[in-house]
Design an enzyme around this catalytic site. Structure first.
Site, PDB file in Angstrom:
ATOM      1  N   GLU B 160       0.827  -1.209   0.000  1.00  0.00           N
ATOM      2  CA  GLU B 160       0.000   0.000   0.000  1.00  0.00           C
ATOM      3  C   GLU B 160       0.858   1.254   0.000  1.00  0.00           C
ATOM      4  O   GLU B 160       0.556   2.239  -0.675  1.00  0.00           O
ATOM      5  CB  GLU B 160      -0.982  -0.025   1.189  1.00  0.00           C
ATOM      6  CG  GLU B 160      -0.382   0.107   2.575  1.00  0.00           C
ATOM      7  CD  GLU B 160       0.207  -1.182   3.169  1.00  0.00           C
ATOM      8  OE1 GLU B 160       0.845  -1.936   2.410  1.00  0.00           O
ATOM      9  OE2 GLU B 160       0.049  -1.404   4.391  1.00  0.00           O
ATOM     10  N   TYR B 161       1.959   1.223   0.716  1.00  0.00           N
ATOM     11  CA  TYR B 161       2.858   2.385   0.782  1.00  0.00           C
ATOM     12  C   TYR B 161       3.492   2.641  -0.595  1.00  0.00           C
ATOM     13  O   TYR B 161       3.437   3.760  -1.135  1.00  0.00           O
ATOM     14  CB  TYR B 161       3.939   2.128   1.839  1.00  0.00           C
ATOM     15  CG  TYR B 161       5.040   3.152   1.858  1.00  0.00           C
ATOM     16  CD1 TYR B 161       4.843   4.397   2.466  1.00  0.00           C
ATOM     17  CD2 TYR B 161       6.283   2.900   1.259  1.00  0.00           C
ATOM     18  CE1 TYR B 161       5.854   5.346   2.485  1.00  0.00           C
ATOM     19  CE2 TYR B 161       7.293   3.847   1.270  1.00  0.00           C
ATOM     20  CZ  TYR B 161       7.080   5.063   1.887  1.00  0.00           C
ATOM     21  OH  TYR B 161       8.069   6.001   1.896  1.00  0.00           O
ATOM     22  N   THR B 162       4.062   1.605  -1.165  1.00  0.00           N
ATOM     23  CA  THR B 162       4.788   1.780  -2.428  1.00  0.00           C
ATOM     24  C   THR B 162       3.832   2.080  -3.585  1.00  0.00           C
ATOM     25  O   THR B 162       4.153   2.859  -4.486  1.00  0.00           O
ATOM     26  CB  THR B 162       5.638   0.529  -2.718  1.00  0.00           C
ATOM     27  OG1 THR B 162       6.460   0.298  -1.585  1.00  0.00           O
ATOM     28  CG2 THR B 162       6.493   0.715  -3.950  1.00  0.00           C
TER      29      THR B 162
END
Lengths: 483, 255
Positions: B160-162
């Site tokens: 989700e971050y990347t």
């Protein structure tokens, strides 16, 4: 290096006193020697040029004159030619304009004076150009021949390099003797052109001269004005009036005063792609010769309702000017010029207090200034040197009353609009004093044969001598073959 | 690089990478707007640190994922400093980089992605829109968005971050094309693992060592390492660069 201005046939360098003019060159002052002519020398020149033109130029077919000019122009277009090299090296030092701007500007300008373009030049004014060579039949009956003045004087201004040759070529095409006075701001190019013509055609090398004196020297100027049949003068209205007052009533005085140009962009030309492209073209017109041309824009009127709003157009224009600064830097300005720009910015800033959506775009440290005005505002001259105003209008037709106060000083309008709009607007603009409508991006590049300020470049210079049908009929009764 | 007279807004600069970026701008003479979400003490420390440098700074509390808060933030900065020359979108939704306990793809809900997308992308979108009128008026501006080198090399799939940071790079490239003709540049800086930050404070030594060994320059990044490229992209040294992503990871990713 010392360069000499002027072109003085019949006068050797030693016979003339010279004065030095200094220009800020790269790293050092650049010196140009200009001739300080005596009254007698000016009188002698007027007589000798007039006589030479009468005997030599007037006897030469116009087609041959075109060949000569074409040859000289091709030399100036050839980047290996010594005259061209001098133009590229020295004109940037003298004028302060960017070297690339001058190089490309000269090429674009000079190529409009090659043989095919000169032929266009002629037919724009003469349905049958051989009327300059011999009596030709005319529709009303009889015959007519056009004669240029024996001596045509040019008083040039120094706003755009190369401009003098426009009028000098016009003078040569009508077989006039030409004496041109160069301005102190750019005293070289006209002399080089004269030398190039003389090199190509030594037989007419004494039919023209290029002189200099300090602006305001009415004594020498008057000698020239009094000795001419026609005068072409460029400059401010006060200077022109002074000259006209000193010109004999029998001398034709053709004045080209300062002019104001502007642009109009229709909402049809303001989708995202065309809007940006038009901002680029508009910036180009502003950048060229830092708005010092008579055809340069001072305001762009932009129609509301396009995908790109007038405000956004102004922002794109600002960035395009910023980009042009890297490619064609603005010339270095005097303190006076800088103060004028600061005053112009100040005034626009104060005005924007009542116009929340308007105001200056970009910071003061830039080489350009863009002011956006979100309400109806009349045309007004900019502060030059890349200062431009964008005025939003609901419809381009609204512009017509906004330019009315400048009727006598209007010249070029750069338009981006649909065909219908173009023709409808052109009529209203013409009635308001506009004499030239071009595309955006072409405002500073008039077509070959352009009618400068709506006048006839060549026709205005000549007088027609007509042989009426009655004379021919009468002559026929005296012919040897009469039965 | 001299930023005297320039105003820089750094979102999420109460600590970590954002704080290092803010201090570096202040050291070069800029006036820095320190935006933070909760920790006013930490933000005040950054302000104090900045003010000991050549430049000056003020702290502005705002949740940059909330539209109204963004508008207030930008008007407050403008009220205090008069303009914004440089925007650094550094804020993101708190995220713990824990290789051993990260969520696997099948454990993630869309809401996890949405949270990161809101934190990285929605916030950048909002702040960019809010600073734009001023930048357009001056026909000048630099926007730097902080991404991650995981976009190019997701050695550990922090999905989700990347993904959110990948979107931020795509967003930046499009924005660069749109704003270039208005004189505004948009670029990204993509750091590798940066230690210490709140997100990496618990990262295991072994992981740091492994990454260091694979990194040509032999170590992981410090917060200050990220500041240099950000300042470069904000300065006229990079005036002909836009839409670019500079990787700041010691050469781990080479693009």
């Amino acid at each position: 290096m010392i360069e000499r201005g002027g072109y003085l046939p019949g006068l050797s360098v030693d016979e003339v006193e010279w004065q030095a003019l200094y220009f800020d060159g790269v790293g050092s002052k650049f010196e140009i020697q200009v001739p300080l002519l005596s009254e007698d020398q000016v009188r002698t020149l007027t007589t000798s040029v007039r006589n030479a033109a009468r005997t030599k130029l007037k006897a030469m077919p116009v087609a041959q004159i075109i060949e000569i000019i074409d040859c000289a122009i091709n030399r100036l277009l050839d980047r290996n030619d010594p005259y061209r090299k001098k133009c590229e090296e020295i004109l940037p030092l003298v004028t302060g304009y960017d070297a690339e701007m001058i190089r490309l500007g000269l090429t674009g300008y000079l190529k409009t004076f090659r043989k095919p373009e000169l032929q266009k030049f002629l037919v724009e004014d003469f349905a049958n150009p051989t009327i300059l060579d011999d009596f030709q039949p005319v529709p009303k009956g009889g015959y007519a021949r056009a004669y240029g003045p024996d001596l045509l004087t040019h008083i040039w201004s120094g706003n755009v390099p190369g401009l003098p040759i426009w009028s000098m070529i016009s003078g040569l095409l009508v077989k006039a003797g030409n004496i041109g006075k160069v301005p102190s701001a750019e005293p070289l190019f006209a002399g080089w052109f004269a030398e190039a013509i003389a090199a190509v055609a030594p037989e007419i090398s004494d039919c023209f001269a290029v002189v200099w004196w300090k602006g305001g020297n009415t004594r020498l100027e008057s000698i020239l004005l009094e000795g001419s049949e026609a005068v072409l003068a460029y400059g401010g209205n006060d200077a022109l009036k002074s000259m006209r007052d000193r010109t004999p009533i029998t001398t034709r005085f053709l004045a080209y005063g300062h002019k104001v140009g502007f642009g109009m962009i229709s909402k049809d030309a303001l989708d995202i792609q065309k809007g940006k492209l038009n901002a680029h073209k508009a910036a180009y017109d502003v950048m060229r010769y830092d708005q010092h041309g008579c055809y340069s824009p001072h305001v762009f009127f932009v129609e509301r309702g396009g995908k790109v709003s007038p405000r956004e157009f102004a922002e794109y224009l600002a960035h395009e000017l910023d980009v042009f600064e890297s490619k064609y830097p603005r010339r270095s300005l005097s303190d006076g010029d800088l103060n004028n720009i600061a005053a112009w910015r100040n005034e626009e800033e104060i005005k924007s207090f009542d116009d929340p959506a308007g105001g200056l775009i970009g910071s003061a440290g830039k080489s350009w200034s863009v002011a956006f005005v979100d309400h109806t505002e009349r045309l007004s001259p900019s502060s030059l040197n890349r200062t431009i105003k964008v005025v939003a209008v609901d419809a381009l037709a609204e512009v017509v009353p906004l330019i009315a106060p400048y009727k006598t000083t209007l010249q070029t309008v750069g338009i981006s609009a649909s065909p219908d709009q173009l023709f409808n607007l052109s009529n209203s603009l013409a009635l308001s004093g506009v004499t030239r409508v071009s595309a955006l991006g072409c405002m500073t590049k008039p077509e070959a044969g352009w009618h400068h300020d709506g006048r006839f470049n060549l026709l205005d210079l000549v007088t027609l001598t007509e042989i009426e049908q009655s004379a021919i009929d009468g002559a026929d009764t005296l012919a040897t073959f009469v039965d | 690089m001299n930023f005297e007279g320039k105003v820089v807004l750094v979102t999420g600069s109460g600590r970590g990478i954002g704080a290092a970026i803010a201090r570096a701008f202040a050291a070069e003479g800029a006036s820095v707007a320190i935006n933070y979400l909760k920790n006013s003490e930490a933000a005040d420390e950054v302000v104090t640190a900045c003010c000991t440098e050549v430049g000056d700074a003020l702290a502005f509390k705002a949740d940059v994922t909330v539209g109204e808060a963004v508008d207030d933030l930008v008007s407050n900065v403008l009220e205090n400093f008069g303009k914004i020359d440089v925007l650094v979108n550094n804020a993101f939704k708190p995220y713990t980089f824990d290789q051993e306990n990260r969520k696997m793809f099948w454990e993630l809900d869309w809401s996890d992605y949405q949270a990161q997308i809101d934190g990285a992308l929605m916030s950048a979108h909002g702040v960019c829109k809010a600073v734009l009128p001023g930048m357009r008026r001056r026909s000048n501006g630099a926007i730097i968005n902080v991404a991650t080198d995981l976009v190019a090399r997701p050695s550990i799939p922090y999905h989700e971050y990347t993904t959110a940071k990948s979107a931020l790079i795509g967003f930046s490239r499009n924005l660069a094309v749109e704003l270039g003709p208005l004189g505004i540049r948009v670029n990204c800086v993509a750091p590798g693992l940066v230690y210490p930050t709140e997100g990496t404070v618990n990262t295991k030594e072994m992981i740091k060592d492994t990454i260091s060994m694979q990194t040509p320059l032999g170590r992981i990044a410090r917060p200050e390492d990220v500041a240099g490229p950000v300042l470069f992209l904000a300065s006229s040294w990079s005036e002909f660069m836009t839409g670019q992503t500079l990787y700041v990871d010691g050469g781990l990713v080479m693009n």
